[in-house]
Design a protein around this motif. Structure first.
Motif, PDB file in Angstrom:
ATOM      1  N   ARG A  67       0.820  -1.215   0.000  1.00 35.93           N
ATOM      2  CA  ARG A  67       0.000   0.000   0.000  1.00 35.93           C
ATOM      3  C   ARG A  67       0.850   1.259   0.000  1.00 35.93           C
ATOM      4  O   ARG A  67       0.455   2.291  -0.533  1.00 35.93           O
ATOM      5  CB  ARG A  67      -0.938  -0.012   1.208  1.00 35.93           C
ATOM      6  N   LEU A  71      -0.684   2.733  -6.098  1.00 29.60           N
ATOM      7  CA  LEU A  71      -1.557   3.861  -6.365  1.00 29.60           C
ATOM      8  C   LEU A  71      -2.853   3.700  -5.564  1.00 29.60           C
ATOM      9  O   LEU A  71      -3.217   2.592  -5.154  1.00 29.60           O
ATOM     10  CB  LEU A  71      -1.871   3.932  -7.858  1.00 29.60           C
ATOM     11  N   PRO A  72      -3.572   4.799  -5.312  1.00 34.06           N
ATOM     12  CA  PRO A  72      -4.805   4.700  -4.528  1.00 34.06           C
ATOM     13  C   PRO A  72      -5.877   3.917  -5.276  1.00 34.06           C
ATOM     14  O   PRO A  72      -5.829   3.735  -6.491  1.00 34.06           O
ATOM     15  CB  PRO A  72      -5.205   6.156  -4.313  1.00 34.06           C
ATOM     16  N   GLU A  73      -6.873   3.434  -4.492  1.00 38.95           N
ATOM     17  CA  GLU A  73      -7.909   2.596  -5.092  1.00 38.95           C
ATOM     18  C   GLU A  73      -8.811   3.382  -6.048  1.00 38.95           C
ATOM     19  O   GLU A  73      -9.511   2.783  -6.870  1.00 38.95           O
ATOM     20  CB  GLU A  73      -8.749   1.942  -4.002  1.00 38.95           C
ATOM     21  N   SER A  78      -5.749   7.595  -9.775  1.00 36.45           N
ATOM     22  CA  SER A  78      -4.508   6.865 -10.025  1.00 36.45           C
ATOM     23  C   SER A  78      -4.068   7.025 -11.470  1.00 36.45           C
ATOM     24  O   SER A  78      -2.888   7.269 -11.760  1.00 36.45           O
ATOM     25  CB  SER A  78      -4.701   5.377  -9.696  1.00 36.45           C
ATOM     26  N   TYR A  82      -0.556   8.902 -12.530  1.00 35.22           N
ATOM     27  CA  TYR A  82       0.528   8.128 -13.120  1.00 35.22           C
ATOM     28  C   TYR A  82       0.819   8.590 -14.547  1.00 35.22           C
ATOM     29  O   TYR A  82       1.978   8.650 -14.966  1.00 35.22           O
ATOM     30  CB  TYR A  82       0.196   6.641 -13.105  1.00 35.22           C
ATOM     31  N   HIS A 111      -6.875  -5.666  -6.038  1.00 34.55           N
ATOM     32  CA  HIS A 111      -6.073  -4.677  -6.759  1.00 34.55           C
ATOM     33  C   HIS A 111      -6.663  -4.432  -8.141  1.00 34.55           C
ATOM     34  O   HIS A 111      -7.475  -5.219  -8.648  1.00 34.55           O
ATOM     35  CB  HIS A 111      -4.623  -5.139  -6.896  1.00 34.55           C
ATOM     36  N   HIS A 114      -3.611  -0.979 -13.950  1.00 36.85           N
ATOM     37  CA  HIS A 114      -3.653   0.064 -14.974  1.00 36.85           C
ATOM     38  C   HIS A 114      -2.621  -0.270 -16.050  1.00 36.85           C
ATOM     39  O   HIS A 114      -1.515  -0.743 -15.742  1.00 36.85           O
ATOM     40  CB  HIS A 114      -3.314   1.435 -14.393  1.00 36.85           C
ATOM     41  N   SER A 167      -3.103  -0.412  -8.522  1.00 40.14           N
ATOM     42  CA  SER A 167      -3.806   0.259  -7.426  1.00 40.14           C
ATOM     43  C   SER A 167      -4.244  -0.804  -6.429  1.00 40.14           C
ATOM     44  O   SER A 167      -4.627  -1.918  -6.829  1.00 40.14           O
ATOM     45  CB  SER A 167      -5.050   0.988  -7.943  1.00 40.14           C
ATOM     46  N   THR A 171      -5.807   1.877  -0.188  1.00 39.11           N
ATOM     47  CA  THR A 171      -4.803   2.935  -0.372  1.00 39.11           C
ATOM     48  C   THR A 171      -5.538   4.215  -0.747  1.00 39.11           C
ATOM     49  O   THR A 171      -6.301   4.243  -1.712  1.00 39.11           O
ATOM     50  CB  THR A 171      -3.798   2.560  -1.476  1.00 39.11           C
ATOM     51  N   VAL A 174      -1.892   9.193  -3.261  1.00 43.26           N
ATOM     52  CA  VAL A 174      -0.827   8.859  -4.206  1.00 43.26           C
ATOM     53  C   VAL A 174       0.514   8.913  -3.467  1.00 43.26           C
ATOM     54  O   VAL A 174       0.691   9.709  -2.542  1.00 43.26           O
ATOM     55  CB  VAL A 174      -0.812   9.835  -5.401  1.00 43.26           C
TER      56      VAL A 174
END
Length: 398
Positions: A67, A71-73, A78, A82, A111, A114, A167, A171, A174
């Motif tokens: 975490r 990246l955040p959920e 995210s 990124y 998760h 991406h 992600s 989380t 960022v």
């Protein structure tokens, strides 16, 4: 009770005691074994539970670490973060014509994956810098595809990359680059990587070393300059060969990169000079050779030849008077030096040097000019070569 009966009774009693003791000991031993087995079973169960608990703790620790590097959920946040991070890194390392496209991601367990495609142009050095920065940003991302195509007649590369980043549920923010940036990668800093990778040419066959073609022995005269030209050929025809001195050359020896060796020896004897020929490929290949220099007594210098030598080709024989004109009220003589395709515009008082003749314009007349050469006055007519000018007499008689 007789003696015999008493003995028999004692024997019977002892027998009962022995049989009873054996039975009791068996029962006791069985009880101990059963308890040991129970203890062993319970201990194993306890160890298994401790192992499961330890695995759970390790999994929780890994999840916490993941975490911190994920990246955040929030999928939108995210992706936006990124993609901007990729663009900044690419542009800061010198990529041109950058195009970044997000692809459809995939959900897996806790998760979200991406995916992005990246296209651009850069040199190999810039690609190494970007890759180093990519992995120094210590989050859960990786290259899933990398394609490199050289651009013709250029040091640039057409580069196409597929990148994947994760992600994690739970989380919220960022990651901050300064918090998770690695000080260096597994094999060192950026210079360590560029020094190794840039010494390779991944688009060409293996490099072959150059081969010396110059002789290995040369004679030099004491206290007189030695000039010797090293030469080498390279099997890879486009490679450029440069030359370098090896270890411990005699004092005063100089060698240019083009192979020109110069030295003025100050003692008789034989000297070994190690020289190296190195090509321009990546990684460079080199060959070494020992040049043996034999220093001998100088030969006596020949007497100078004082006989004047006429040049084999005299421009004065092919330089003609082509005209006489007045320019701004000043008379000018036009001389045409055909070998040099040079036209001279000379007026009275002007000097000239053509081939073996040096002289001065004295007077410019209609269709002829009076010139002074080596103290004599000469007349040169239109169409006449300078070397055939007619002598008039000494200059003082004019």
């Amino acid at each position: 009770m007789t003696q015999r009966e008493r003995v028999l009774a004692v024997l019977v009693g002892v027998s009962f005691l022995v049989v009873g003791g054996y039975y009791f000991m068996n029962q006791y031993s069985d009880a101990l074994s059963s308890r040991d087995r129970q203890i062993e079973t319970l201990s194993k169960r306890l160890d298994d539970e401790k192992f499961v608990e330890a695995k759970a703790d390790m999994a929780m620790d890994r999840l916490i670490t993941y975490r911190q590097h994920a990246l955040p959920e929030s999928i939108r946040a995210s992706q936006s973060f990124y993609q901007e991070r990729l663009r900044e890194t690419l542009e800061s390392t010198g990529f041109d014509d950058v195009v970044i496209k997000p692809l459809n991601g995939r959900r897996g367990g806790n998760h979200y994956q991406h995916m992005f495609t990246i296209n651009g142009q850069a040199s190999m050095e810039q690609l190494v810098q970007f890759t180093y920065e990519f992995y120094s940003f210590n989050i859960l991302h990786k290259f899933s595809k990398l394609t490199i195509i050289p651009v013709k007649e250029s040091e640039l590369l057409d580069i196409s990359m597929n990148v994947t980043v994760l992600s994690l549920d739970g989380t919220d923010e960022v990651p901050q680059p300064e918090d998770i940036r690695l000080p260096q990668l597994a094999h060192g800093n950026l210079k360590d990587y560029t020094d190794v990778i840039l010494q390779r040419n991944i688009f060409a066959p293996a490099n072959k070393p150059p081969l010396f073609t110059s002789k290995t022995e040369v004679e030099a005269e004491l206290e007189r300059p030695l000039r010797f030209r090293l030469s080498a050929s390279d099997p890879d025809r486009k490679d450029r060969v440069t030359f370098f001195l090896g270890k411990d050359p005699p004092p005063g020896v100089e060698l240019s990169e083009t192979g020109s060796l110069q030295w003025t020896p100050d003692a008789l004897g034989e000297y070994k000079i190690t020289v190296e020929a190195r090509d321009s490929r990546l990684p460079p290949k080199s060959s070494t050779q020992e040049l043996l220099v034999k220093v001998v007594e100088p030969q006596p210098e020949p007497m100078p030849d004082t006989t004047p030598k006429r040049p084999e080709f005299d421009e004065a024989k092919f330089t003609y008077l082509t005209g006489t004109v007045a320019v701004g009220g000043q008379p000018k003589a036009w001389l045409n030096n055909r070998p040099k395709n040079q036209k001279l515009r000379l007026g009275p008082g002007d000097t000239f040097s053509v081939g073996t003749l040096q002289g001065k314009i004295i007077d410019v007349k209609d269709r002829e000019v009076v010139i002074e050469i080596e103290g004599d006055l000469r007349v040169l007519s239109i169409g006449q070569p300078l070397a055939d000018a007619t002598t008039m007499g000494p200059a003082g008689e004019l």
